[in-house]
Design a protein around this motif. Sequence first.
Motif, short mmCIF file in Angstrom:
data_model
loop_
_atom_site.label_atom_id
_atom_site.label_comp_id
_atom_site.label_asym_id
_atom_site.label_seq_id
_atom_site.Cartn_x
_atom_site.Cartn_y
_atom_site.Cartn_z
N ALA A 4 0.84 -1.20 0.00
CA ALA A 4 0.00 0.00 0.00
C ALA A 4 0.88 1.25 0.00
CB ALA A 4 -0.90 0.00 1.23
N PRO A 5 0.36 2.36 -0.53
CA PRO A 5 1.11 3.61 -0.50
C PRO A 5 1.22 4.15 0.92
CG PRO A 5 -1.10 3.98 -1.32
CD PRO A 5 -0.93 2.50 -1.16
N HIS A 6 2.18 5.03 1.14
CA HIS A 6 2.38 5.65 2.44
C HIS A 6 1.18 6.51 2.81
CE1 HIS A 6 4.69 7.12 5.81
NE2 HIS A 6 4.41 8.35 5.46
N VAL A 7 0.72 6.36 4.04
CA VAL A 7 -0.44 7.10 4.55
C VAL A 7 0.02 8.00 5.68
CG1 VAL A 7 -2.72 6.87 5.62
CG2 VAL A 7 -1.95 5.16 3.95
N VAL A 8 -0.43 9.26 5.68
CA VAL A 8 -0.10 10.20 6.74
C VAL A 8 -1.40 10.68 7.38
CG1 VAL A 8 0.93 12.44 7.32
CG2 VAL A 8 2.02 10.97 5.61
N ILE A 9 -1.46 10.58 8.70
CA ILE A 9 -2.58 11.10 9.47
C ILE A 9 -2.06 12.29 10.26
CG2 ILE A 9 -4.42 10.57 11.11
CD1 ILE A 9 -4.42 8.67 8.67
N ASP A 10 -2.55 13.47 9.94
CA ASP A 10 -2.07 14.70 10.58
C ASP A 10 -2.60 14.82 12.01
OD1 ASP A 10 -0.55 15.54 8.43
OD2 ASP A 10 -2.16 16.72 7.55
N PRO A 11 -2.01 15.72 12.80
CA PRO A 11 -2.50 15.93 14.18
C PRO A 11 -3.95 16.38 14.20
CG PRO A 11 -0.39 17.04 13.84
CD PRO A 11 -0.87 16.57 12.49
N PRO A 12 -4.63 16.13 15.30
CA PRO A 12 -6.03 16.57 15.42
C PRO A 12 -6.13 18.09 15.34
CG PRO A 12 -5.46 15.08 17.22
CD PRO A 12 -4.19 15.40 16.50
N ASP A 13 -7.18 18.57 14.69
CA ASP A 13 -7.44 20.00 14.66
C ASP A 13 -8.31 20.37 15.86
OD1 ASP A 13 -10.09 19.31 13.98
OD2 ASP A 13 -9.83 19.80 11.87
N GLU A 14 -8.76 21.61 15.91
CA GLU A 14 -9.53 22.09 17.06
C GLU A 14 -10.87 21.38 17.22
OE1 GLU A 14 -10.26 24.28 13.41
OE2 GLU A 14 -8.42 24.09 14.55
N ARG A 15 -11.37 20.72 16.18
CA ARG A 15 -12.63 19.98 16.26
C ARG A 15 -12.41 18.48 16.42
NH1 ARG A 15 -14.37 23.05 11.09
NH2 ARG A 15 -13.34 21.21 10.33
#
Length: 71
Positions: A4-15
Motif C-alpha cells: 500500500a502507499p504511504h499514509v499520513v494522518i495529521d495531528p487533530p485539529d480544534e474539532r
Amino acid sequence: MAGAPHVVIDPPDERGGRRVRVAGEVLGRAYGLRDVTEFLRRAGLEDVDEEQVAASALIEWRGGGPATWDA
C-alpha cells in the motif's frame, strides 16, 4: 496492507478531525479509526479493517497515535 502507499494522518485539529493523506493526496478529515478505514477502502484498500489501520507501519501518525482524536 502490503504494498500500500504511504499514509499520513495529521495531528487533530480544534474539532478533533485529522487530515488523511495517501501518497500526498488529501482524502479527507477523519474523526476516528472508522473514518480512516473508509478513506483507505475508497482509495483501493478494500480488505483493510480498523485493527490493521491502528497497527500498520505504513501509516504515519503525526501528533499522536491512533487513539488520539482531541487537539
